[in-house]
Design a protein around this motif. Structure first.
Motif, PDB file in Angstrom:
ATOM      1  N   GLY A  34      43.826  28.826  90.193  1.00  0.00           N
ATOM      2  CA  GLY A  34      45.038  29.400  90.779  1.00  0.00           C
ATOM      3  C   GLY A  34      44.778  30.835  91.175  1.00  0.00           C
ATOM      4  N   GLU A  35      45.847  31.624  91.167  1.00  0.00           N
ATOM      5  CA  GLU A  35      45.721  33.029  91.574  1.00  0.00           C
ATOM      6  C   GLU A  35      46.542  33.922  90.666  1.00  0.00           C
ATOM      7  N   GLY A  36      46.040  35.133  90.475  1.00  0.00           N
ATOM      8  CA  GLY A  36      46.807  36.165  89.800  1.00  0.00           C
ATOM      9  C   GLY A  36      46.432  36.428  88.356  1.00  0.00           C
ATOM     10  N   GLU A  37      46.915  37.571  87.904  1.00  0.00           N
ATOM     11  CA  GLU A  37      46.636  38.044  86.551  1.00  0.00           C
ATOM     12  C   GLU A  37      47.184  37.091  85.489  1.00  0.00           C
ATOM     13  N   LYS A  38      48.400  36.572  85.682  1.00  0.00           N
ATOM     14  CA  LYS A  38      48.991  35.686  84.678  1.00  0.00           C
ATOM     15  C   LYS A  38      48.171  34.402  84.532  1.00  0.00           C
ATOM     16  N   VAL A  39      47.723  33.839  85.636  1.00  0.00           N
ATOM     17  CA  VAL A  39      46.892  32.631  85.582  1.00  0.00           C
ATOM     18  C   VAL A  39      45.596  32.936  84.837  1.00  0.00           C
ATOM     19  N   PHE A  40      45.003  34.089  85.138  1.00  0.00           N
ATOM     20  CA  PHE A  40      43.756  34.481  84.468  1.00  0.00           C
ATOM     21  C   PHE A  40      43.976  34.622  82.963  1.00  0.00           C
ATOM     22  N   ARG A  41      45.009  35.332  82.568  1.00  0.00           N
ATOM     23  CA  ARG A  41      45.275  35.568  81.138  1.00  0.00           C
ATOM     24  C   ARG A  41      45.584  34.262  80.406  1.00  0.00           C
ATOM     25  N   GLN A  42      46.404  33.405  81.009  1.00  0.00           N
ATOM     26  CA  GLN A  42      46.737  32.139  80.361  1.00  0.00           C
ATOM     27  C   GLN A  42      45.509  31.240  80.259  1.00  0.00           C
ATOM     28  N   GLU A  92      36.481  40.501  79.462  1.00  0.00           N
ATOM     29  CA  GLU A  92      36.476  41.682  80.307  1.00  0.00           C
ATOM     30  C   GLU A  92      37.672  41.622  81.246  1.00  0.00           C
ATOM     31  N   TYR A  93      37.791  42.629  82.094  1.00  0.00           N
ATOM     32  CA  TYR A  93      38.936  42.747  82.990  1.00  0.00           C
ATOM     33  C   TYR A  93      39.086  41.538  83.913  1.00  0.00           C
ATOM     34  N   ARG A  94      38.003  41.058  84.483  1.00  0.00           N
ATOM     35  CA  ARG A  94      38.051  39.939  85.433  1.00  0.00           C
ATOM     36  C   ARG A  94      37.212  38.735  84.994  1.00  0.00           C
ATOM     37  N   ARG A  95      36.705  38.762  83.781  1.00  0.00           N
ATOM     38  CA  ARG A  95      35.820  37.688  83.320  1.00  0.00           C
ATOM     39  C   ARG A  95      36.029  37.486  81.824  1.00  0.00           C
ATOM     40  N   ALA A  96      36.200  36.232  81.437  1.00  0.00           N
ATOM     41  CA  ALA A  96      36.350  35.901  80.023  1.00  0.00           C
ATOM     42  C   ALA A  96      35.696  34.547  79.787  1.00  0.00           C
ATOM     43  N   HIS A 117      36.882  33.441  85.678  1.00  0.00           N
ATOM     44  CA  HIS A 117      36.566  34.621  86.483  1.00  0.00           C
ATOM     45  C   HIS A 117      37.655  34.829  87.526  1.00  0.00           C
ATOM     46  N   ARG A 118      38.106  36.070  87.676  1.00  0.00           N
ATOM     47  CA  ARG A 118      39.097  36.396  88.702  1.00  0.00           C
ATOM     48  C   ARG A 118      38.405  37.230  89.770  1.00  0.00           C
ATOM     49  N   THR A 119      38.423  36.740  91.008  1.00  0.00           N
ATOM     50  CA  THR A 119      37.758  37.431  92.110  1.00  0.00           C
ATOM     51  C   THR A 119      38.611  38.604  92.599  1.00  0.00           C
ATOM     52  N   GLY A 120      38.056  39.380  93.491  1.00  0.00           N
ATOM     53  CA  GLY A 120      38.755  40.536  94.038  1.00  0.00           C
ATOM     54  C   GLY A 120      40.042  40.184  94.757  1.00  0.00           C
ATOM     55  N   ASP A 121      40.122  38.987  95.338  1.00  0.00           N
ATOM     56  CA  ASP A 121      41.355  38.587  96.030  1.00  0.00           C
ATOM     57  C   ASP A 121      42.355  37.931  95.080  1.00  0.00           C
ATOM     58  N   GLY A 122      42.027  37.866  93.784  1.00  0.00           N
ATOM     59  CA  GLY A 122      42.949  37.341  92.793  1.00  0.00           C
ATOM     60  C   GLY A 122      42.761  35.877  92.446  1.00  0.00           C
ATOM     61  N   LEU A 164      47.096  24.210  82.209  1.00  0.00           N
ATOM     62  CA  LEU A 164      47.473  25.163  81.166  1.00  0.00           C
ATOM     63  C   LEU A 164      47.649  26.573  81.715  1.00  0.00           C
ATOM     64  N   ALA A 165      46.811  26.954  82.654  1.00  0.00           N
ATOM     65  CA  ALA A 165      46.834  28.326  83.191  1.00  0.00           C
ATOM     66  C   ALA A 165      48.000  28.578  84.136  1.00  0.00           C
ATOM     67  N   THR A 166      48.542  27.521  84.707  1.00  0.00           N
ATOM     68  CA  THR A 166      49.611  27.719  85.706  1.00  0.00           C
ATOM     69  C   THR A 166      50.999  27.414  85.147  1.00  0.00           C
ATOM     70  N   ARG A 167      51.111  27.199  83.851  1.00  0.00           N
ATOM     71  CA  ARG A 167      52.429  26.988  83.233  1.00  0.00           C
ATOM     72  C   ARG A 167      53.304  28.211  83.484  1.00  0.00           C
ATOM     73  N   GLY A 168      54.488  27.969  84.048  1.00  0.00           N
ATOM     74  CA  GLY A 168      55.430  29.063  84.281  1.00  0.00           C
ATOM     75  C   GLY A 168      55.079  29.971  85.440  1.00  0.00           C
ATOM     76  N   VAL A 169      54.058  29.621  86.217  1.00  0.00           N
ATOM     77  CA  VAL A 169      53.658  30.425  87.366  1.00  0.00           C
ATOM     78  C   VAL A 169      54.140  29.710  88.630  1.00  0.00           C
TER      79      VAL A 169
END
Length: 172
Positions: A34-42, A92-96, A117-122, A164-169
């Protein structure tokens, strides 16, 4: 960490998802989550808390609630028990992600890594990479079918983690 307990050399080599030692089979599957910080964190939380594995129907018996270096974990699928130890973990900020390596009694010998991994475009991606070779008679007997199942498992990791990552997004 001592590599004496592991069933292979090159402990920790899965940090490079393209690395494969001689005599091992390589696996690399990449899935867009998916895209975005919330998807990455979840996604990272579901990965580190073993939720992704449990949601896949895999039994997890771990020495800690979250994946971290030196955590012992036995994953169970049907009647197959697979003892492992986490060989590295990073957030890390963009990689876990993290990887575990096989211990005595595992049907395979090698290492498997799960990295979000979250790319520069999210855009958020999961990469599952591994190097392995059969260690038990039934893994050897499975031949190419065993590798096909490993690739199917890695693709399923992506599908489950995406859910799991896109729940509530709303705009994942």
């Amino acid at each position: 960490m001592s590599s004496a307990d592991f069933t292979y050399d090159h402990v920790g080599a899965s940090r490079d998802p393209d690395y494969c030692p001689p005599g091992f089979h390589h696996l690399r599957e990449r899935t867009r989550l998916g895209e975005g910080e919330k998807v990455f964190r979840q996604a990272a939380d579901a990965l580190f808390s073993w939720e992704m594995h449990r949601e896949m129907g895999v039994g997890v018996d771990a020495s800690a609630e979250r994946a971290a270096s030196d955590v012992d974990v036995t994953v169970t699928l049907a009647v197959v028990r697979a003892p492992c130890r986490v060989v590295w973990a990073e957030e890390e900020y963009r990689r876990a992600g993290w990887a575990y390596g096989t211990l005595a009694g595992h049907p395979e010998s090698g290492e498997e890594a799960f990295v979000v991994h979250r790319t520069g475009d999210g855009t958020v991606w999961l990469t599952v990479s591994a190097f392995s070779r059969p260690a038990r008679w039934y893994a050897r007997a499975g031949g190419p079918a065993t590798r096909t199942l490993q690739h199917a498992y890695a693709r399923r990791c992506g599908r489950v983690l995406r859910r799991l990552a896109t729940r509530g997004v709303t705009d994942a």
